[in-house]
Design a protein around this motif. Structure first.
Motif, mmCIF file in Angstrom:
data_model
loop_
_atom_site.group_PDB
_atom_site.id
_atom_site.type_symbol
_atom_site.label_atom_id
_atom_site.label_comp_id
_atom_site.label_asym_id
_atom_site.label_seq_id
_atom_site.Cartn_x
_atom_site.Cartn_y
_atom_site.Cartn_z
ATOM 1 N N THR A 270 0.831 -1.208 0.000
ATOM 2 C CA THR A 270 0.000 0.000 0.000
ATOM 3 C C THR A 270 0.863 1.255 0.000
ATOM 4 O OG1 THR A 270 -0.158 -0.058 2.428
ATOM 5 C CG2 THR A 270 -1.896 -1.153 1.192
ATOM 6 N N TYR A 271 1.995 1.205 0.688
ATOM 7 C CA TYR A 271 2.895 2.356 0.737
ATOM 8 C C TYR A 271 3.514 2.630 -0.639
ATOM 9 C CZ TYR A 271 6.606 5.440 2.454
ATOM 10 O OH TYR A 271 7.441 6.522 2.676
ATOM 11 N N ILE A 272 3.891 1.553 -1.341
ATOM 12 C CA ILE A 272 4.449 1.709 -2.696
ATOM 13 C C ILE A 272 3.405 2.301 -3.632
ATOM 14 C CG2 ILE A 272 5.243 0.411 -4.721
ATOM 15 C CD1 ILE A 272 6.587 -1.542 -2.741
ATOM 16 N N GLN A 275 2.981 6.084 -2.817
ATOM 17 C CA GLN A 275 4.132 6.884 -3.212
ATOM 18 C C GLN A 275 4.304 6.918 -4.730
ATOM 19 O OE1 GLN A 275 5.977 8.745 -1.071
ATOM 20 N NE2 GLN A 275 4.557 8.044 0.507
ATOM 21 N N GLY A 276 4.062 5.771 -5.383
ATOM 22 C CA GLY A 276 4.299 5.693 -6.822
ATOM 23 C C GLY A 276 3.164 6.233 -7.662
ATOM 24 N N ILE A 277 1.931 5.847 -7.368
ATOM 25 C CA ILE A 277 0.790 6.232 -8.194
ATOM 26 C C ILE A 277 0.180 7.561 -7.739
ATOM 27 C CG2 ILE A 277 -1.462 5.510 -9.076
ATOM 28 C CD1 ILE A 277 0.898 3.813 -10.033
ATOM 29 N N ALA A 287 12.476 1.953 -5.951
ATOM 30 C CA ALA A 287 13.546 1.572 -5.017
ATOM 31 C C ALA A 287 12.983 0.718 -3.880
ATOM 32 C CB ALA A 287 14.217 2.825 -4.466
ATOM 33 N N ILE A 288 11.816 1.092 -3.358
ATOM 34 C CA ILE A 288 11.199 0.315 -2.270
ATOM 35 C C ILE A 288 10.820 -1.071 -2.774
ATOM 36 C CG2 ILE A 288 9.305 0.221 -0.608
ATOM 37 C CD1 ILE A 288 9.104 3.273 -0.847
ATOM 38 N N SER A 289 10.266 -1.138 -3.975
ATOM 39 C CA SER A 289 9.864 -2.419 -4.553
ATOM 40 C C SER A 289 11.078 -3.319 -4.792
ATOM 41 C CB SER A 289 9.124 -2.176 -5.871
ATOM 42 O OG SER A 289 8.674 -3.378 -6.435
#
Length: 316
Positions: A270-272, A275-277, A287-289
Motif C-alpha cells: 500500500t505504501y508503494i 508513493q508511486g501512483i 527503489a522500495i519495490s
C-alpha cells in the motif's frame, strides 16, 4: 594442447547436434511451451529494463536512460524515513502471523479430509471449503463490514444481547491483524489443501494396511505414514512461502485500511502504491519495490539452504 581443444570442440559440436535432433523430434512439445515462454519473456524479463529508475531521478521528459543517475539516494531516503520501521514492521508481523495461523490449517484439513471414509460426504465437504477461494476480496471485505457492523451486524447484535459492549472491529487498530489473517485462513484453507490431498493420494495404501494389521490406529497412521509422506511437499511450499515474506496482497490491505487502523494496516504494497501512483514518486517507489524483492530473494535462498541441510528437500 591443440589436440585436446579440438577434441573438446568436436564433443561440443556433437552435443549440440544431438540436442537439435531431439528438439526437432519433440517440436510439438516445444510449440506447446512457446506461449508460456513468450509470456514470461515479455511480461517478466523485459520490464526488468525499467528497474534502473530506482537508481535515477526519473521524469517522463528525459525518459529512463535520460534521467539523471542518483545511485542509492532513494534507498537511503527510504531507510531514513519515519515510515520505514512502521511499514516494514507491519508487513513482517502480518506475514509471520499469517504463516503461523494459515500454513498448518490446510495441512490439517487435508489430513482430516483424507481420513473421512464416506466419499460422498468428503466431496461435499471439499466443495464447501473450496468455494470461499472464489469470492472477490471486495465482496469478502463487504461481507465482513456487514457482519461486524456496530449497529446492524449480527456479531455485535449477539454481543449486545448478552450484555456486552459492541466493538468497531473493522475500524479499531487492535482488531485489524486478527480480522485480516483469519478471514484469509477461512477463504484459502480449502483451496490450499488441494496440493496436500494430491500428495496424500500418492502414498502407498499398503503402508496403511500393514500398519492396521500391526494394530495402529488412525492417529498413529496419520503421524507415522501420512505426515512423513507429504513432508517434501510441506517443505517446498514452506520455502516458497518464505520467498514471499515481504510481499503482502495489496487489495485486501488497502480496502480494509482507514484512518483509525492506519498505524497497523500500512504495509509495503500500500505504501508503494501511494508513493508511486498517488504521489508520482516513481523512482522512490521503484527503489522500495526492489528492496522488497531483494529481501524476498535472500529469504528464499536462506530457507531453501536450511531445508536442504535439515530434511534434504529443496527447490534448487
Amino acid at each position: 594442447m591443440q589436440q585436446a581443444k579440438a577434441i573438446k570442440a568436436s564433443r561440443r559440436k556433437t552435443h549440440w547436434k544431438h540436442t537439435w535432433k531431439l528438439a526437432v523430434q519433440n517440436r510439438a512439445l516445444y510449440l506447446m511451451i512457446l506461449p508460456a515462454f513468450l509470456y514470461i519473456a515479455i511480461f517478466h524479463y523485459w520490464p526488468m529494463y525499467g528497474v534502473q529508475i530506482a537508481f535515477r531521478n526519473f521524469n517522463f521528459a528525459d525518459g529512463i536512460t535520460g534521467s539523471p543517475w542518483v545511485g542509492l539516494k532513494w534507498f537511503r531516503y527510504f531507510f531514513k524515513s519515519n515510515n520505514f520501521k512502521n511499514v516494514v514492521g507491519n508487513t513482517l508481523i502480518l506475514n509471520f502471523y499469517n504463516l503461523l495461523a494459515g500454513f498448518p490449517v490446510p495441512i490439517i484439513l487435508a489430513l482430516v479430509m483424507n481420513s473421512i471414509p464416506g466419499k460422498r460426504f468428503k466431496r461435499v465437504a471439499q466443495t464447501i471449503t473450496y468455494l470461499p477461494h472464489f469470492i472477490s476480496v471486495v465482496v469478502l471485505v463487504g461481507l465482513m463490514s456487514c457482519m461486524f457492523s456496530v449497529n446492524s451486524g449480527w456479531v455485535n447484535t449477539i454481543v449486545k444481547a448478552f450484555g456486552g459492549t459492541p466493538a468497531y472491529v473493522m475500524g479499531e487498530a487492535k482488531y485489524f491483524r486478527h480480522v485480516y489473517v483469519w478471514s484469509g485462513v477461512w477463504q484459502e484453507m480449502g483451496w490450499n489443501s488441494i496440493i496436500y490431498l494430491a500428495a496424500l493420494t500418492s502414498i502407498d495404501s499398503g503402508l496403511h494396511e500393514a500398519a492396521m494389521i500391526d494394530g495402529a490406529g488412525k492417529l498413529r497412521r496419520i503421524w507415522h505414514i501420512d505426515i512423513p509422506g507429504i513432508l517434501p511437499t510441506i517443505a517446498i511450499l514452506l520455502i516458497m512461502r518464505f520467498g514471499q515474506m515481504m510481499s503482502l496482497g495489496f487489495d485486501k490491505a488497502y480496502i480494509m485500511q482507514n484512518s483509525l487502523n492506519y498505524s497497523v494496516s500500512e504495509v509495503l504494497s500500500t505504501y508503494i502504491y501511494k508513493q508511486g501512483i498517488k504521489s508520482t514518486k516513481y523512482s522512490y517507489s521503484a527503489a522500495i519495490s526492489l528492496f522488497n524483492n531483494l529481501i524476498n530473494l535472500i529469504m528464499l535462498v536462506t530457507v531453501n539452504r536450511i531445508s536442504d541441510k535439515l530434511s534434504g528437500n529443496s527447490l534448487f
